[in-house]
Design a protein around this motif. Structure first.
Motif, PDB file in Angstrom:
ATOM      1  N   UNK A   1      31.766  31.066  27.269  1.00  0.00           N
ATOM      2  CA  UNK A   1      32.176  29.757  26.731  1.00  0.00           C
ATOM      3  C   UNK A   1      33.175  29.902  25.586  1.00  0.00           C
ATOM      4  N   UNK A   2      34.195  30.703  25.817  1.00  0.00           N
ATOM      5  CA  UNK A   2      35.240  30.922  24.824  1.00  0.00           C
ATOM      6  C   UNK A   2      36.605  30.826  25.509  1.00  0.00           C
ATOM      7  N   UNK A   3      37.624  30.882  24.687  1.00  0.00           N
ATOM      8  CA  UNK A   3      39.004  30.922  25.149  1.00  0.00           C
ATOM      9  C   UNK A   3      39.860  31.296  23.959  1.00  0.00           C
ATOM     10  N   UNK A   4      41.153  31.230  24.097  1.00  0.00           N
ATOM     11  CA  UNK A   4      42.051  31.428  22.971  1.00  0.00           C
ATOM     12  C   UNK A   4      41.940  32.780  22.316  1.00  0.00           C
ATOM     13  N   UNK A   5      41.858  32.780  20.961  1.00  0.00           N
ATOM     14  CA  UNK A   5      41.880  34.005  20.161  1.00  0.00           C
ATOM     15  C   UNK A   5      40.506  34.664  20.161  1.00  0.00           C
ATOM     16  N   UNK A   6      40.174  35.327  21.242  1.00  0.00           N
ATOM     17  CA  UNK A   6      38.870  35.959  21.391  1.00  0.00           C
ATOM     18  C   UNK A   6      39.020  37.177  22.274  1.00  0.00           C
ATOM     19  N   UNK A   7      38.383  38.270  21.882  1.00  0.00           N
ATOM     20  CA  UNK A   7      38.287  39.433  22.753  1.00  0.00           C
ATOM     21  C   UNK A   7      37.022  40.180  22.376  1.00  0.00           C
ATOM     22  N   UNK A   8      36.786  41.337  22.996  1.00  0.00           N
ATOM     23  CA  UNK A   8      35.566  42.103  22.781  1.00  0.00           C
ATOM     24  C   UNK A   8      35.928  43.521  22.359  1.00  0.00           C
ATOM     25  N   UNK A   9      35.283  44.007  21.316  1.00  0.00           N
ATOM     26  CA  UNK A   9      35.386  45.415  20.941  1.00  0.00           C
ATOM     27  C   UNK A   9      34.265  46.151  21.669  1.00  0.00           C
ATOM     28  N   UNK A  10      34.619  47.088  22.545  1.00  0.00           N
ATOM     29  CA  UNK A  10      33.643  47.796  23.365  1.00  0.00           C
ATOM     30  C   UNK A  10      33.551  49.246  22.897  1.00  0.00           C
ATOM     31  N   UNK A  11      32.407  49.596  22.320  1.00  0.00           N
ATOM     32  CA  UNK A  11      32.194  50.930  21.769  1.00  0.00           C
ATOM     33  C   UNK A  11      31.094  51.626  22.562  1.00  0.00           C
ATOM     34  N   UNK A  12      31.378  52.857  22.996  1.00  0.00           N
ATOM     35  CA  UNK A  12      30.427  53.611  23.810  1.00  0.00           C
ATOM     36  C   UNK A  12      30.242  55.022  23.256  1.00  0.00           C
ATOM     37  N   UNK A  13      29.034  55.561  23.405  1.00  0.00           N
ATOM     38  CA  UNK A  13      28.732  56.906  22.909  1.00  0.00           C
ATOM     39  C   UNK A  13      29.468  57.981  23.689  1.00  0.00           C
ATOM     40  N   UNK A  14      29.651  57.766  24.983  1.00  0.00           N
ATOM     41  CA  UNK A  14      30.154  58.824  25.854  1.00  0.00           C
ATOM     42  C   UNK A  14      31.609  58.636  26.263  1.00  0.00           C
ATOM     43  N   UNK A  15      32.358  57.826  25.537  1.00  0.00           N
ATOM     44  CA  UNK A  15      33.757  57.592  25.877  1.00  0.00           C
ATOM     45  C   UNK A  15      34.594  58.800  25.473  1.00  0.00           C
ATOM     46  N   UNK A  16      35.459  59.245  26.366  1.00  0.00           N
ATOM     47  CA  UNK A  16      36.311  60.393  26.068  1.00  0.00           C
ATOM     48  C   UNK A  16      37.390  60.005  25.068  1.00  0.00           C
ATOM     49  N   UNK A  17      37.774  60.924  24.184  1.00  0.00           N
ATOM     50  CA  UNK A  17      38.888  60.627  23.267  1.00  0.00           C
ATOM     51  C   UNK A  17      40.138  60.242  24.044  1.00  0.00           C
ATOM     52  N   UNK A  18      40.799  59.173  23.605  1.00  0.00           N
ATOM     53  CA  UNK A  18      42.022  58.735  24.261  1.00  0.00           C
ATOM     54  C   UNK A  18      41.811  57.939  25.537  1.00  0.00           C
ATOM     55  N   UNK A  19      40.569  57.679  25.912  1.00  0.00           N
ATOM     56  CA  UNK A  19      40.280  56.882  27.106  1.00  0.00           C
ATOM     57  C   UNK A  19      40.219  55.415  26.694  1.00  0.00           C
ATOM     58  N   UNK A  20      41.165  54.614  27.194  1.00  0.00           N
ATOM     59  CA  UNK A  20      41.230  53.199  26.842  1.00  0.00           C
ATOM     60  C   UNK A  20      40.791  52.288  27.987  1.00  0.00           C
ATOM     61  N   UNK A  21      40.246  52.858  29.025  1.00  0.00           N
ATOM     62  CA  UNK A  21      39.805  52.031  30.153  1.00  0.00           C
ATOM     63  C   UNK A  21      38.612  51.171  29.773  1.00  0.00           C
ATOM     64  N   UNK A  22      38.537  49.999  30.380  1.00  0.00           N
ATOM     65  CA  UNK A  22      37.416  49.099  30.136  1.00  0.00           C
ATOM     66  C   UNK A  22      36.137  49.749  30.654  1.00  0.00           C
TER      67      UNK A  22
END
Length: 461
Positions: A390-411
């Motif tokens: 139920x949002x729109x406009x100036x909104x996004x999500x910061x997605x932080x994961x323990x196992x994300x590889x350095x430099x990996x920007x995939x969702x």
């Protein structure tokens, strides 16, 4: 049916067509007569002194090296831009996009920037916040001749500072900026950061008056806008900001809209560490969860990433929604069932809503019952693992994961919450418990409430 805040017949006004030129007549903008030939191909390779900036939904402009000078080339032109699926407009920008590509360099670099005008009116480029010779400042009529349609000018100067900066026209500025002509100019410190930045994001704030049923932004509107954007995108088309747990993340915010924006980050207390004036001295850093970014300002927000999915948005609530019907009466608490049938005689398909709030809006638009006017986005959109966002406009999500590889920007998808860490229902009875209300005696003890059972499905990919 979705009611707009503007008369649906009110057009956005005519805009000039982009002029395609077969021969460009170069002209020096007080450049000192440097050679304009650039024989080497563009490159995006970076040195090890900094982490390259990532512009969500955007890109970084490649450069050529020519006798020790970094050469960039901007093209001002009309483009077709999609704010989100279902809303496309004829905008103005640079090199095929709005915002224009991010220019990235290092303090001490000599830069040469060619600007080709493929618009049908004159333009110029102002390097917002940069310290440079007056004749390179880019104010049409004051510090340089205007760049006429079909012409290419060149700007050249040495970068004597670092920080988060921007570029935009200083010619017919209200129209050209309202149409989308702007971008970032990021200058990294020559000696590197005192603390390495693992992920460096840049987000430009802007607003657009794209009236329902029209296909060109209206530059005559001062404050009452239809679309509020991060890098010219509307949620849910905004890319998430991705990081690994424990990484140091910087989000650079620039505001070239017509309004100030209190930018709010969930999950952490970030540090405001700099902006237009570069990285501030450590004693000037301050912890915040919301930072107002004024018109024409930039601010750098730094934090250590914490695992989870965290909302990141402007805290003016109507800036996190799509076009709304500001011109209609307040329907809260009004039984509209009788009037709905009468209105349908004139507007087939009309659905009354708002009596109990506007949350039902997204269900109706998602199901296709309320398509709204042509080329207009829904007021609310986006789905998460637990339902409508139920949002729109100036909104996004910061997605932080323990196992994300350095430099990996995939969702990485949705966050898998550890057991017992998700708010959950304990009752469906509106008379549950004995809550204390003003004017009633306090409950003697809270131990009469049932203890919620742990467990249940809480994880999501």
């Amino acid at each position: 049916m979705k009611v707009s805040r503007r008369n649906l017949l009110f057009g956005a006004g005519s805009a000039l067509l982009a002029q395609v030129v077969s021969a460009l007549r170069p002209a020096h903008a007080q450049s000192g007569g440097h050679d304009q030939h650039s024989p080497t191909p563009p490159r995006t390779a970076r040195d090890g002194r900094y982490t390259p900036v990532r512009t969500p939904n955007g890109w970084t402009l490649p450069y050529r090296m020519n006798n020790g000078v970094k050469e960039f080339h901007l093209v001002a032109e009309e483009i077709e831009h999609e704010f989100a699926p279902g809303s496309v407009a004829k905008c103005w920008g640079y090199n095929g996009s709005t915002p224009g590509p991010t220019i990235e360099a290092v303090e001490g670099d000599r830069v040469r920037i060619y600007v080709t005008n493929r618009l049908s009116e004159p333009t110029s480029v102002h390097w917002h916040g940069l310290l440079l010779p007056s004749g390179m400042d880019g104010v049409g009529g004051l510090t340089q001749p205007h760049i006429q349609p079909g012409e290419t000018y060149v700007y050249e100067f040495t970068l004597v500072q670092h920080g988060t900066h921007m570029y935009h026209p200083h010619a017919d500025e209200m129209v050209q900026m309202a149409m989308g002509m702007m971008g970032f100019f990021i200058i990294h410190p020559k000696d590197g950061e005192p603390e390495r930045i693992d992920r460096d994001y840049a987000i430009l704030l802007h607003n657009w008056a794209l009236h329902p049923g029209t296909y060109r932004p209206d530059p005559s509107v001062m404050q009452d806008f239809d679309l509020w954007t991060f890098n010219s995108k509307v949620f849910p088309a905004t890319e998430p900001l991705v990081a690994r747990t424990g990484e140091r993340v910087r989000v650079r915010i620039g505001n070239l809209s017509m309004w100030n924006h209190p930018i709010h980050m969930h999950g952490v207390q970030f540090l405001v560490t700099g902006g237009d004036g570069g990285r501030w001295k450590r004693e000037l850093w301050r912890p915040e969860v919301t930072e107002i970014v004024g018109v024409g300002q930039t601010r750098d927000l730094e934090f250590i990433a914490v695992a989870g999915d965290w909302a990141f948005h402007c805290h003016m609530s109507h800036h996190t929604m799509g076009p709304m019907g500001h011109g209609i009466p307040n329907p809260l608490g009004v039984d509209q069932r009788g009037i709905e049938q009468e209105i349908r005689k004139m507007l087939p398909g009309y659905m009354a809503m708002g009596e109990h709030g506007m949350a039902e809006h997204q269900d109706h638009t998602d199901s296709g019952h309320m398509p709204g006017p042509e080329n207009t986005l829904a007021m609310m959109a986006g789905k998460g693992p637990f339902g409508n966002i139920e949002m729109g406009g100036m909104f996004t999500v910061i997605k932080v994961r323990d196992d994300l590889a350095p430099g990996d920007y995939r969702d990485p998808g949705w966050y898998r919450h550890p057991p017992g860490t998700v708010a959950r229902r304990v009752s469906g009875d509106p008379d549950f418990g004995s809550p204390t209300r003003r004017g009633t005696p306090a409950t003697p003890s809270s131990d009469t409430l049932p203890t919620p059972k742990r467990g249940g499905h809480e994880g999501h990919h």
